[in-house]
Write a protein that holds these residues in place. Sequence first.
Motif, PDB file in Angstrom:
ATOM      1  N   LYS A   1      45.800  41.050  32.159  1.00 30.34           N
ATOM      2  CA  LYS A   1      44.920  40.855  33.256  1.00 30.34           C
ATOM      3  C   LYS A   1      44.509  39.882  33.890  1.00 30.34           C
ATOM      4  N   GLU A   2      44.543  38.514  33.764  1.00 29.28           N
ATOM      5  CA  GLU A   2      44.593  37.533  34.261  1.00 29.28           C
ATOM      6  C   GLU A   2      45.592  38.162  36.169  1.00 29.28           C
ATOM      7  N   LEU A   3      46.573  38.133  35.532  1.00 28.55           N
ATOM      8  CA  LEU A   3      47.934  37.896  36.049  1.00 28.55           C
ATOM      9  C   LEU A   3      47.526  39.514  37.753  1.00 28.55           C
TER      10      LEU A   3
ATOM     11  N   GLU B   1      44.917  40.982  37.703  1.00 27.42           N
ATOM     12  CA  GLU B   1      43.637  40.821  38.842  1.00 27.42           C
ATOM     13  C   GLU B   1      44.196  40.248  39.910  1.00 27.42           C
ATOM     14  N   ASN B   2      44.832  39.141  39.434  1.00 20.26           N
ATOM     15  CA  ASN B   2      45.519  38.510  41.133  1.00 20.26           C
ATOM     16  C   ASN B   2      46.112  38.658  42.226  1.00 20.26           C
ATOM     17  N   SER B   3      47.107  40.158  41.756  1.00 15.85           N
ATOM     18  CA  SER B   3      48.021  40.168  42.262  1.00 15.85           C
ATOM     19  C   SER B   3      46.670  41.278  43.213  1.00 15.85           C
TER      20      SER B   3
ATOM     21  N   SER C   1      41.586  29.692  45.865  1.00 11.02           N
ATOM     22  CA  SER C   1      41.601  30.298  46.900  1.00 11.02           C
ATOM     23  C   SER C   1      40.262  30.796  47.262  1.00 11.02           C
ATOM     24  N   LYS C   2      39.693  31.756  46.269  1.00 15.38           N
ATOM     25  CA  LYS C   2      38.612  32.442  46.545  1.00 15.38           C
ATOM     26  C   LYS C   2      37.200  32.097  46.185  1.00 15.38           C
ATOM     27  N   LEU C   3      36.792  30.671  46.428  1.00 15.21           N
ATOM     28  CA  LEU C   3      35.486  30.594  46.172  1.00 15.21           C
ATOM     29  C   LEU C   3      34.973  29.979  47.264  1.00 15.21           C
TER      30      LEU C   3
ATOM     31  N   LEU D   1      38.219  39.221  41.680  1.00 13.94           N
ATOM     32  CA  LEU D   1      37.689  39.578  40.439  1.00 13.94           C
ATOM     33  C   LEU D   1      37.920  37.826  39.426  1.00 13.94           C
ATOM     34  N   GLY D   2      39.037  37.368  40.963  1.00 14.53           N
ATOM     35  CA  GLY D   2      39.064  35.764  40.063  1.00 14.53           C
ATOM     36  C   GLY D   2      38.102  34.974  40.633  1.00 14.53           C
ATOM     37  N   PHE D   3      38.057  33.757  40.608  1.00 15.17           N
ATOM     38  CA  PHE D   3      37.103  32.660  41.239  1.00 15.17           C
ATOM     39  C   PHE D   3      36.885  31.734  40.174  1.00 15.17           C
TER      40      PHE D   3
ATOM     41  N   GLU E   1      41.295  29.216  36.388  1.00 15.10           N
ATOM     42  CA  GLU E   1      41.921  28.986  36.037  1.00 15.10           C
ATOM     43  C   GLU E   1      42.941  29.446  34.276  1.00 15.10           C
ATOM     44  N   ALA E   2      42.850  30.784  35.465  1.00 14.37           N
ATOM     45  CA  ALA E   2      44.388  31.179  35.116  1.00 14.37           C
ATOM     46  C   ALA E   2      45.021  30.735  34.566  1.00 14.37           C
ATOM     47  N   LEU E   3      46.205  31.091  36.065  1.00 10.03           N
ATOM     48  CA  LEU E   3      47.185  29.961  35.853  1.00 10.03           C
ATOM     49  C   LEU E   3      47.951  29.072  34.946  1.00 10.03           C
TER      50      LEU E   3
HETATM   51 MG    MG Z   1      42.912  34.957  39.104  1.00 14.95          MG
END
Ligand code: MG
Length: 603
Positions: A28-30, A32-34, A78-80, A91-93, A96-98
């Motif tokens: 899901k995290e990956l 969402e990154n895409s 890169s998202k906040l 979706l990410g912020f 942490e996921a990677l």
């Molecule tokens: Mg992410």
Amino acid sequence: MRIRYLPETLINQIAAGEVVERPSAALKELVENSIDAGAAQIQIDIQSGGKSLMVISDDGDGMSAQELAAAVDRHATSKLPDDDLLNIKNLGFRGEALASIAAVSRLKIQTREKGGEAYEITVEAGRKSEIKPSSHPRGTRIEVRDLFYATPARLKFLKTERAEFMAIKDTIQRLAMAYPHVAFSLTHDGTKSLNLPVTLDPKARLAAILGREFGENAIDINAQREGFSLSGFAGLPTLHRGTAQYQYLFVNGRSVKDKLITGCVRAAYMDVLHRGRHPMVALFLTVPSELVDVNVHPAKAEVRFQDPALVRGLIISALKHAIHEHGFETSSTVSTQALGAMRSSYSPSLPLSRGSAPAVQPSYYRGGSPASAAYGNLAEAQSMMYEPEPTARYEQYEEAPPAPNEEQQSYPLGAARAQIHENYIVAQTPEGMVLVDQHAAHERLVYERFKAQVAESGVEKQGLLTPEIIEMDEDSISNILTHQSVFAKLGLELEPFGQGALSVQSVPALLGGKADIKKLIHDIADDIAEHGNADMLEEKLNEILSTMACHGSVRSGRRMNGDEMNALLREMEKTPLSGQCNHGRPTYIHLSLKEIEKLFGRR
Ligand code: MG
Ligand code: ADP
């Protein structure tokens, strides 16, 4: 000093436990990154339930060499851009996921940004390699091998490959519902599992995932209130399921499991579905990002609204409105099922030499199949109509009503032609026929009249000349008496009558002296016992009204003449929600002439 700082890899492994508790969570995290990277196509290939390998390829923005090196570090994102957790647009912020996935697996990332070169990096259980030149088209490919190999404890708690893959598929389906303009493909051990091309029509994407039936029997939802907006689709009440699993809820493009929203869905359908049956819905709520907190759950599966009441009001009223507007419709699955049952009950007599074994066991005849069991009355009706001795069982209305004129036929439910088995009205429409379950239909009509009366002035009551004395256990009596005033409002005046008994002074006039009062009171006591306490007065009120309606409606087995039947049809047409009885069973089935002709092989 006994306190020490934990090594970075251990910190990441601990965090990984929260962020990625199983393969589907990592995936899901990956994905969402895409999506955050603006991908138009995302391809996902899974081996052994995600335990041995997951590969995600996208055609999104990609990363530069420096970005790639930073991306796998903890808290690098890169998202906040303005550090504002109250203004989350991606979706990410958390960044942490990677890092979390890299801490517990063998990770390889290949990426290339627009106009740049391709690079790759590998990380094994948190140990980063150098950045190397690679070969890859624009976009990013991420390979996760041996997930959780670095944390054997976690690995032990994974379910079977099949179960893990089911969770993965569900995850991808949810993301795909929210992003119809992105194409998704999913394979498992080399077998294609999902293939969803880009579409601009959200309903087409939903139908591709939830099935054609949902596409055909879902009502458009579209409502706005104070900057909040709700869109999506809600299934007709007669398209119900045995679990609430087919309720998909999204907040700002995120699939959430939110008790508030699920509660709203239940409340909106309360009136048209029996408890234990659940509607199918896919609802997309868009909220100004500063009015919802998405940072309350490690997997971002829950959200907190600043003004829950506003959300509740918006959802319930939008759904109720839609259900009412389409309250007269029944799901096409109802007639498909009816036709299916007719066809299959016919097939056993087909010559077997045609090479086709009878599709259905004979028990289907008796309404015993799981599919038809959902519609008790319907299945019964069908089985009765097709039992072997038709003439003996067929009972036509003594004097068949005259052939209908065009005007009579032009009503949606057509012109009544006959009553069979003293409960089913057969009516003729220009394009086919309608079969009405008179008891189910009447139950809905009485219920709606009750509700209208309650809303206006309280239910009209009718005093009993001699009060009816009802004996019951003390618990039930005290349960009922705690709500004495509610019942009075419903036309039911009850008083204690010594030990272990109640006296009934009046009943709702709508019941017209027909009801078995003793049974009614016992049923109501059961309702209360089942409901527990009385916080949700409205829910209880409708439940009780529904029980009373059931007692007050024409039982199956009552003969009706042509005028009475037509009057019932006309009243159904103008009554809200008359497409289903109070328990969510359909009140009528429409069979088109085309379908009937097909049954007989005329087409
Ligand atoms: Mg992410
Ligand atoms: P977050 O998504 O919260 O920022 P991640 O750990 O998931 O944290 O990702 C870290 C960063 O790596 C992202 O902010 C993004 O810049 C970059 N990144 C990750 N996956 C991709 C991808 N598929 N395409 C482009 N950039 C990506």
